[in-house]
Design a protein around this motif. Structure first.
Motif, PDB file in Angstrom:
ATOM      1  N   VAL A  69      13.855   7.876  21.733  1.00  0.00           N
ATOM      2  CA  VAL A  69      12.716   7.122  22.263  1.00  0.00           C
ATOM      3  C   VAL A  69      11.446   7.859  21.837  1.00  0.00           C
ATOM      4  O   VAL A  69      11.258   9.037  22.165  1.00  0.00           O
ATOM      5  CB  VAL A  69      12.778   7.008  23.797  1.00  0.00           C
ATOM      6  N   VAL A  70      10.595   7.162  21.077  1.00  0.00           N
ATOM      7  CA  VAL A  70       9.435   7.780  20.442  1.00  0.00           C
ATOM      8  C   VAL A  70       8.159   7.122  20.947  1.00  0.00           C
ATOM      9  O   VAL A  70       8.074   5.889  21.018  1.00  0.00           O
ATOM     10  CB  VAL A  70       9.518   7.639  18.904  1.00  0.00           C
ATOM     11  N   LEU A  71       7.157   7.936  21.266  1.00  0.00           N
ATOM     12  CA  LEU A  71       5.875   7.435  21.776  1.00  0.00           C
ATOM     13  C   LEU A  71       4.740   7.793  20.835  1.00  0.00           C
ATOM     14  O   LEU A  71       4.665   8.911  20.328  1.00  0.00           O
ATOM     15  CB  LEU A  71       5.575   8.048  23.155  1.00  0.00           C
ATOM     16  N   LEU A 117       2.683   4.479  12.755  1.00  0.00           N
ATOM     17  CA  LEU A 117       3.630   5.549  13.057  1.00  0.00           C
ATOM     18  C   LEU A 117       4.880   4.999  13.748  1.00  0.00           C
ATOM     19  O   LEU A 117       5.975   5.554  13.598  1.00  0.00           O
ATOM     20  CB  LEU A 117       2.968   6.619  13.918  1.00  0.00           C
ATOM     21  N   LEU A 118       4.724   3.908  14.486  1.00  0.00           N
ATOM     22  CA  LEU A 118       5.893   3.277  15.113  1.00  0.00           C
ATOM     23  C   LEU A 118       6.828   2.708  14.049  1.00  0.00           C
ATOM     24  O   LEU A 118       8.056   2.774  14.188  1.00  0.00           O
ATOM     25  CB  LEU A 118       5.453   2.158  16.062  1.00  0.00           C
ATOM     26  N   TYR A 121      13.632   4.151  18.943  1.00  0.00           N
ATOM     27  CA  TYR A 121      13.107   3.066  19.770  1.00  0.00           C
ATOM     28  C   TYR A 121      11.667   3.435  20.100  1.00  0.00           C
ATOM     29  O   TYR A 121      11.413   4.497  20.673  1.00  0.00           O
ATOM     30  CB  TYR A 121      13.941   2.904  21.044  1.00  0.00           C
ATOM     31  N   VAL A 122      10.726   2.561  19.723  1.00  0.00           N
ATOM     32  CA  VAL A 122       9.324   2.981  19.691  1.00  0.00           C
ATOM     33  C   VAL A 122       8.483   2.290  20.755  1.00  0.00           C
ATOM     34  O   VAL A 122       8.671   1.116  21.075  1.00  0.00           O
ATOM     35  CB  VAL A 122       8.720   2.734  18.293  1.00  0.00           C
ATOM     36  N   VAL A 179      12.421  -5.165  14.471  1.00  0.00           N
ATOM     37  CA  VAL A 179      11.901  -5.554  15.785  1.00  0.00           C
ATOM     38  C   VAL A 179      12.863  -5.147  16.905  1.00  0.00           C
ATOM     39  O   VAL A 179      12.447  -4.951  18.054  1.00  0.00           O
ATOM     40  CB  VAL A 179      11.585  -7.066  15.825  1.00  0.00           C
ATOM     41  N   HIS A 180      14.156  -4.986  16.587  1.00  0.00           N
ATOM     42  CA  HIS A 180      15.132  -4.547  17.596  1.00  0.00           C
ATOM     43  C   HIS A 180      14.896  -3.097  18.023  1.00  0.00           C
ATOM     44  O   HIS A 180      15.446  -2.647  19.028  1.00  0.00           O
ATOM     45  CB  HIS A 180      16.557  -4.707  17.058  1.00  0.00           C
ATOM     46  N   GLN A 181      14.064  -2.364  17.266  1.00  0.00           N
ATOM     47  CA  GLN A 181      13.726  -0.977  17.637  1.00  0.00           C
ATOM     48  C   GLN A 181      12.422  -0.908  18.440  1.00  0.00           C
ATOM     49  O   GLN A 181      12.027   0.164  18.876  1.00  0.00           O
ATOM     50  CB  GLN A 181      13.550  -0.126  16.372  1.00  0.00           C
TER      51      GLN A 181
END
Length: 461
Positions: free
Chosen positions: A215-217, A226-227, A236-237, A277-279
């Motif tokens: 999980v990335v922010l 960056l996402l 998962y962004v 888009v699933h990420q």
């Protein structure tokens, strides 16, 4: 113990300062062992290294955007005659395991920093006629691709007559360079004034060690470049930003010929464009100085480019008015005012947020703007619980650059440990001061020139 094989890693000749941090991060992520045979020079576009297997090399290349290609290195020398002598002395069994009658082949010639015609390249290929090749020649997608490289340094205008070094080997794989073109900003659905270059975005995701399921922010998400990079590697962004208009695709178009934005321009539209888009989790309008996350929520990595106050404002919700209260009747339509959010405070909040919401072993990867003459490592944001594992420079101008900082969380914070932001210089204030000084100097030069021309004109009369 298995003997490690010798390989040549050949890099793209750009973003040179980012090569080692990216490769080191990927070796750690993929748990691959690599050993240098020759300590690399920063100016040279190649490394001579050892790996256990071809599979390790392929795993590395599948993620690296710095790598152009990887060869199993059969020989290298300072002169072509030495190279040919080494190849002629290889045992027969070595060639038998590489050259089979049923396997097609080709020999490709590449020269670095010096141009040769196709005819000259063919002449170089013919010098390898002693190789005991049995299969047929196939120029497109052969079973075995042999590569001959001549290295003439890095300055095209002063290339020597003979190469500094020559290499020969079997191509194992190529890097992920094609993804840079796939994610090009030119063809991307939604971009902004500060959309990050695809190669730099991918480098950041690699240095953050993003992997499947992370999980990335990005807390300063902007147009979401960056996402996209993090999602390409299975993250998962999630993104936040204070700029409502940007997140809703309502800002002025960044492309010169585009008058108005399309109705469906958005970060999600980009995700759909690249079939990731699933990420995509979501993006939210949020003032980063006012965190809304639960205290126990952890991210695997934080990848971001905070605003510097030049092309994008450094703002947070607030007011300079004393005891300011919004009447209840105005609350439904109230748009909060904003005040200056200084760079030191932004990075202080970013470090503080990472200490709380970054998992142990997770990485914070962020850009930090500097004036090159003022730079010291003491002037970077720091905390004992965040280890600075990489620090690479991208030069922006004669005076300014930005550094890509990669921190790894090595322990949970204890009460009383302070974040070091005291020596962070205000980049924005100095930037505009310097610009004003440059304008004044230009005005003085132009006035002097006008006066000199006036005197010359009068003297001719």
């Amino acid at each position: 113990m298995r003997n490690m094989k010798k390989y040549l890693l050949w890099f793209a000749n750009e973003n040179i300062d980012f090569r080692k941090p990216e490769i080191d991060s990927l070796l750690s992520l993929l748990n691959i062992k690599m050993k240098f045979i020759k300590e690399p020079q920063n100016t040279e576009p190649y490394w001579i290294v050892q790996f256990d297997t071809d599979d390790d090399v392929k795993k590395l290349a599948e993620r690296s955007v710095s790598l152009k290609m990887c060869l199993e290195l059969w020989a290298y020398a300072e002169t072509t005659s030495e190279l040919h002598d080494i190849l002629k002395n290889h045992q027969k069994s070595f060639y038998e395991q590489n050259f089979k009658p049923e396997k097609s082949f080709k020999i490709k010639v590449e020269t670095f920093c010096k141009h040769f015609s196709q005819q000259e390249k063919i002449q170089k290929i013919e010098q390898f006629d002693y190789l005991p090749v049995e299969g047929s020649v196939k120029l497109k997608d052969p079973d075995v691709c042999l590569q001959y490289i001549e290295y003439y340094g890095t300055i095209p205008t002063s290339a020597p007559e003979e190469p500094y070094c020559v290499f020969f080997g079997k191509l194992i794989t190529t890097g992920l360079r094609q993804l840079i073109q796939t994610l090009s900003l030119k063809s991307r659905k939604f971009i902004g004034n500060t959309s990050m270059d695809p190669q730099l975005s991918l480098l950041m995701a690699n240095q953050a060690k993003v992997k499947n399921g992370d999980v990335v922010l990005d807390p300063f998400v902007g147009s979401g470049s960056l996402l996209i990079a993090a999602a390409q590697f299975g993250g998962y962004v999630f993104g936040t930003d204070i700029n409502y208009l940007m997140l809703h695709g309502k800002t002025k178009p960044s492309r010169i010929k585009q008058k108005v934005r399309d109705k469906n321009e958005s970060i999600k539209a980009n995700m759909e464009q690249y079939k990731i888009v699933h990420q995509y989790l979501d993006v939210l309008v949020n003032d980063f100085s006012c965190s809304f996350w639960r205290d126990n929520f952890k991210f695997d990595s934080i990848v971001t480019d905070p605003p510097y106050g030049i092309r994008e404002a450094t703002e947070k919700i607030g007011t300079d008015k004393q005891n300011y209260i919004v009447n209840e009747e105005h609350l439904p339509t109230h748009i909060p005012s904003k005040i200056e959010y200084g760079i030191a405070r932004i990075y202080g909040d970013l470090i503080s947020f990472s200490l709380k919401h970054l998992k142990l072993g997770g990485r914070l990867v962020c850009w930090f703007p500097i004036f090159r003459e003022d730079y010291t490592e003491e002037g970077l944001p720091s905390h004992p619980c965040l280890k600075l594992v990489a620090n690479s420079e991208q030069v922006l101008s004669k005076l300014t650059s930005r550094r890509l900082l990669t921190y790894e969380k090595i322990q949970e914070p204890s009460p009383g440990t302070e974040i070091n932001i005291d020596k962070i210089l205000d980049f924005r204030d100095k930037y505009f001061e310097t610009r004003e000084e440059s304008r004044n100097e230009k005005r003085i030069r132009e006035a002097k020139l006008r006066e000199e021309n006036r005197i010359k004109y009068l003297s001719k009369k």
